[in-house]
Structure formats: C-alpha cells, structure tokens
Design a protein around this motif. Structure first.
Motif, mmCIF file in Angstrom:
data_model
loop_
_atom_site.group_PDB
_atom_site.id
_atom_site.type_symbol
_atom_site.label_atom_id
_atom_site.label_comp_id
_atom_site.label_asym_id
_atom_site.label_seq_id
_atom_site.Cartn_x
_atom_site.Cartn_y
_atom_site.Cartn_z
ATOM 1 N N MET A 56 -9.687 -58.597 18.238
ATOM 2 C CA MET A 56 -10.813 -58.666 17.312
ATOM 3 C C MET A 56 -10.399 -58.182 15.925
ATOM 4 O O MET A 56 -10.833 -58.747 14.903
ATOM 5 C CB MET A 56 -11.984 -57.834 17.839
ATOM 6 C CG MET A 56 -13.158 -57.739 16.872
ATOM 7 S SD MET A 56 -14.654 -57.118 17.656
ATOM 8 C CE MET A 56 -15.122 -58.541 18.631
ATOM 9 N N VAL A 57 -9.588 -57.137 15.863
ATOM 10 C CA VAL A 57 -9.126 -56.622 14.574
ATOM 11 C C VAL A 57 -8.295 -57.677 13.849
ATOM 12 O O VAL A 57 -8.461 -57.898 12.640
ATOM 13 C CB VAL A 57 -8.312 -55.331 14.756
ATOM 14 C CG1 VAL A 57 -7.669 -54.905 13.442
ATOM 15 C CG2 VAL A 57 -9.205 -54.212 15.272
ATOM 16 N N GLU A 60 -10.549 -60.172 12.401
ATOM 17 C CA GLU A 60 -11.164 -59.642 11.174
ATOM 18 C C GLU A 60 -10.223 -59.801 9.982
ATOM 19 O O GLU A 60 -10.653 -60.175 8.880
ATOM 20 C CB GLU A 60 -11.499 -58.161 11.346
ATOM 21 C CG GLU A 60 -12.690 -57.876 12.242
ATOM 22 C CD GLU A 60 -12.955 -56.391 12.359
ATOM 23 O OE1 GLU A 60 -12.349 -55.620 11.587
ATOM 24 O OE2 GLU A 60 -13.757 -56.002 13.205
ATOM 25 N N THR A 64 -11.595 -62.065 6.956
ATOM 26 C CA THR A 64 -12.079 -61.350 5.761
ATOM 27 C C THR A 64 -11.852 -62.105 4.458
ATOM 28 O O THR A 64 -12.785 -62.259 3.658
ATOM 29 C CB THR A 64 -11.443 -59.947 5.695
ATOM 30 O OG1 THR A 64 -11.948 -59.164 6.782
ATOM 31 C CG2 THR A 64 -11.801 -59.251 4.387
ATOM 32 N N LEU A 92 -15.098 -54.664 2.593
ATOM 33 C CA LEU A 92 -14.418 -55.361 3.695
ATOM 34 C C LEU A 92 -12.950 -54.952 3.783
ATOM 35 O O LEU A 92 -12.419 -54.765 4.884
ATOM 36 C CB LEU A 92 -14.536 -56.870 3.514
ATOM 37 C CG LEU A 92 -15.931 -57.469 3.739
ATOM 38 C CD1 LEU A 92 -15.924 -58.966 3.469
ATOM 39 C CD2 LEU A 92 -16.421 -57.196 5.159
ATOM 40 N N SER A 95 -12.890 -51.495 5.261
ATOM 41 C CA SER A 95 -13.333 -51.537 6.655
ATOM 42 C C SER A 95 -12.260 -52.114 7.573
ATOM 43 O O SER A 95 -11.962 -51.560 8.640
ATOM 44 C CB SER A 95 -14.613 -52.363 6.769
ATOM 45 O OG SER A 95 -15.015 -52.488 8.119
ATOM 46 N N VAL A 96 -11.666 -53.218 7.146
ATOM 47 C CA VAL A 96 -10.632 -53.860 7.967
ATOM 48 C C VAL A 96 -9.389 -52.980 8.059
ATOM 49 O O VAL A 96 -8.766 -52.872 9.125
ATOM 50 C CB VAL A 96 -10.278 -55.253 7.391
ATOM 51 C CG1 VAL A 96 -9.049 -55.821 8.093
ATOM 52 C CG2 VAL A 96 -11.454 -56.202 7.545
ATOM 53 N N ASP A 99 -10.190 -50.293 10.516
ATOM 54 C CA ASP A 99 -10.172 -50.834 11.883
ATOM 55 C C ASP A 99 -8.743 -51.017 12.378
ATOM 56 O O ASP A 99 -8.439 -50.747 13.546
ATOM 57 C CB ASP A 99 -10.908 -52.176 11.931
ATOM 58 C CG ASP A 99 -12.408 -52.007 11.893
ATOM 59 O OD1 ASP A 99 -12.886 -50.866 12.105
ATOM 60 O OD2 ASP A 99 -13.122 -53.004 11.660
#
Length: 211
Positions: A56-57, A60, A64, A92, A95-96, A99
């Motif tokens: 999932m990362v 992302e 993004t 974003l 955040s990414v 993560d």
C-alpha cells in the motif's frame, strides 16, 4: 570365571549406554532442526502479514504525483488559486514520506534479531502511525476547507448555475465534500486495519513466549 562374566556384563552395559547416548544425540539434533524450521516458518508468516502494508505504501508513492497533478489541472480549469494545491503537495509528500519510514524503513527484519526486539519495533510502528495520523488529520481538514471555500468564493453572485464554469464549481464543492468524508472514513479504516495487523503479530510473538 566370575571376573570374565562381570567384565562381559560391564562391556555390554557400556555398549548399551553408548547406543543410548547416540540415540539421544540424534533425537536432540532432530528436535533442534525441527525447532529451527518451525521458528523460520513462524517468522516468514509474520513477515507475510505486513506485506500488504508495504504494498500500500508503494502504491501511495506512485499515486501521489498523479493525485497532485489532477488537482493542479482542476485548479487551472476552474481558475482557482494555486495555494491549496501547494499545500496539498506538501501534505502528501510529508505523509507519504512518513508512511515509508514507519511501515517500510522501520519495519522489523523478521528473519533476524530476537522476538522481543521485533515486538518493540511493532509497538513503535503503532505509536508512530497514531502520531502521523494525529498530525495529518487537522492539516488535511484545513486544506479541504481552503479548497472548497476557494471554489465557493468563485461562484457568481447569487450562485446561479448559468454557465458550465459555475456548474463545474458547484459540482466540485459537492464532490469535494463527499470525497472529504469518504477519504476520512477510508483513512480511519486503513489505520485500524494496520494496527490490527501489528496486534496480530504481537499476539503471535507472545504465544511463542517472546514477551
């Protein structure tokens, strides 16, 4: 004669003891190998449980730039200010990056190290995720409010939907509001699932006596 019988008996007993020692050594070696194989399989199982989070990362990271590009194009088409888009790009990116560090870089190496150390890393991941969520949530709400207000302020006087442009703005406000709610729900669901995944592995470690 009795001495010979005693010697033979002692010799027989020694042979039996040697055979028993050899059998015990073989049994111990076999058990050790089974424990090593079992431990390796358990560690691989734990590693597999975290795999979906890493995937999932990476999704992302790929999505993004595309998401930022979408909002920039939409802002240009609707003649909006670029302030919200710049803020979105920063949020974003941070955040990414967080993560990636939390869920990929700091993920435990299940095939090395002790289970106690692995458990501590899993608990640390949970704490860091909550901190990241607590920081990103208010920033995301501020961005969403700014973006929606920006569209609302550009509606014509009286908010009469008489042009394609004003209709697009109205659609953007409605769609943005719905997307905000859906995004928040999805974020909470994903966070809970991530935390439960860590809890499942921690429970597995505790069952193995790793606590």
């Amino acid at each position: 004669m009795k001495n010979e019988e005693n010697i033979n008996a002692d010799s027989s007993n020694m042979q039996e003891l040697d055979q028993m020692r050899q059998q015990m050594a073989l049994l111990k070696h076999s058990l050790d190998r089974q424990l090593v194989v079992s431990d390796k399989l358990m560690r691989q199982s734990m590693k597999g449980k975290l795999q979906w989070i890493k995937q999932m990362v990476w999704f992302e990271i790929i999505a993004t730039p595309l998401l930022i590009l979408f909002f920039v194009i939409e802002a240009m088409q609707l003649e909006l200010s670029m302030g919200p888009e710049v803020m979105l790009a920063v949020i974003l990116a941070v955040s990414v990056t967080a993560d990636y560090i939390i869920n990929v870089k700091r993920a435990p190496d299940f095939m090395a190290g002790t289970l106690v150390a692995t458990q501590e890393q899993l608990l640390s991941m949970k704490r860091l995720r909550m901190w990241s969520f607590a920081i990103n949530l208010p920033l995301s709400l501020i961005w969403a409010a700014w973006f929606i207000i920006d569209m609302y302020m550009r509606l014509p006087v009286g908010h009469v939907i008489d042009t394609a442009h004003s209709a697009a703005l109205t659609g953007g406000i409605v769609g943005g509001s719905i997307g905000l709610v859906a995004g928040l729900v999805a974020a909470v669901v994903i966070l809970r699932k991530m935390q439960k995944t860590n809890d499942s592995i921690i429970d597995q470690i505790k069952d193995l006596g790793g606590d």
